[in-house]
Design a protein around this motif. Structure first.
Motif, short mmCIF file in Angstrom:
data_model
loop_
_atom_site.label_atom_id
_atom_site.label_comp_id
_atom_site.label_asym_id
_atom_site.label_seq_id
_atom_site.Cartn_x
_atom_site.Cartn_y
_atom_site.Cartn_z
N LYS A 132 36.57 65.00 42.25
CA LYS A 132 35.81 64.43 41.15
C LYS A 132 34.57 65.28 40.93
CE LYS A 132 37.17 59.71 40.73
NZ LYS A 132 36.75 58.37 40.47
N PRO A 138 30.11 63.60 32.94
CA PRO A 138 30.90 63.30 31.75
C PRO A 138 31.77 64.47 31.29
CG PRO A 138 28.64 63.74 31.12
CD PRO A 138 28.70 63.78 32.63
N LEU A 139 31.62 65.65 31.92
CA LEU A 139 32.42 66.81 31.55
C LEU A 139 33.89 66.53 31.86
CD1 LEU A 139 30.22 69.71 32.92
CD2 LEU A 139 30.49 69.03 30.54
N LYS A 140 34.75 66.88 30.94
CA LYS A 140 36.19 66.68 31.12
C LYS A 140 36.82 67.98 31.61
CE LYS A 140 35.94 62.52 29.53
NZ LYS A 140 35.68 61.52 30.51
N GLU A 167 39.88 69.57 34.49
CA GLU A 167 41.00 69.27 35.39
C GLU A 167 40.58 69.70 36.80
OE1 GLU A 167 44.12 67.86 37.05
OE2 GLU A 167 43.82 67.59 34.91
#
Length: 196
Positions: free
Chosen positions: A118, A109-111, A113
């Protein structure tokens, strides 16, 4: 008498007009060609600049990427390496044993870039038997020194052991319950294929 000069004059005017017309046509055509070539040149320069920037980015981050690959943080999970690191850290910190439970890998769930990758995670629950509270930081430092990959410590709780009146010198006085999140990067195309 004036017929011949007038015809020559008219012929000259016609030739001059034709020459001016075709010259204008040629100038317009050449101008358009020149403009097209300038647009193409501008596009080539932009692509060249972009390629140079990408090359610099690759050179800047190449070492860090290779380190991530060596540690097993890029590509499939390195569960065997994680368990070896746990065993080695337990021996280095001289704990009285480490039990673990490892969940299945899921999307993190970590956002972050991550480009064409992925971020995946696996949650590991640890039960560590300790002689005293100083053994827990020693264990965590020893685990970090093993360079097992990327992980986050979600929580650690210490509980007092079940020592009776008569205690053995080297029995566990404390127990630590820790939760680690192991992170790995996999190519987005690989992640999509695994879902199907």
């Amino acid at each position: 008498i004036l017929r011949t000069p007038i015809l020559v004059l008219l012929g000259s005017l016609a030739a001059s007009s034709a020459w001016i017309f075709f010259s204008n046509q040629w100038i317009e055509s050449t101008g358009q060609t020149l403009e097209n070539e300038r647009v193409i040149l501008k596009g080539i320069r932009q692509k060249s600049t972009q390629a140079d920037q990408e090359k610099q980015i690759i050179q800047r981050y190449r070492t860090a990427y290779e380190e991530l690959q060596k540690s097993g943080s890029v590509g499939p999970e390195q569960r065997v390496n994680w368990l070896d690191a746990l065993r080695s850290a337990s021996q280095t910190a001289r704990t009285l044993g480490v039990d673990y439970q490892l969940s299945q890998q899921t999307a993190s769930p970590l956002k972050l870039e991550t480009g064409a990758y992925k971020l995946q995670q696996s949650i590991m629950k640890l039960h560590i038997k300790l002689l005293h509270e100083g053994d827990l930081p020693s264990f965590l430092r020893a685990l970090d020194a093993e360079h097992p990959g990327l992980y986050l410590i979600q929580s650690c709780n210490l509980t007092r052991g079940q020592s009776g009146v008569f205690t053995v010198r080297y029995e566990a006085k404390l127990a630590a319950e820790c939760e680690l999140v192991w992170l790995s990067l996999i190519e987005a195309s690989t992640a999509e294929a695994a879902k199907k």
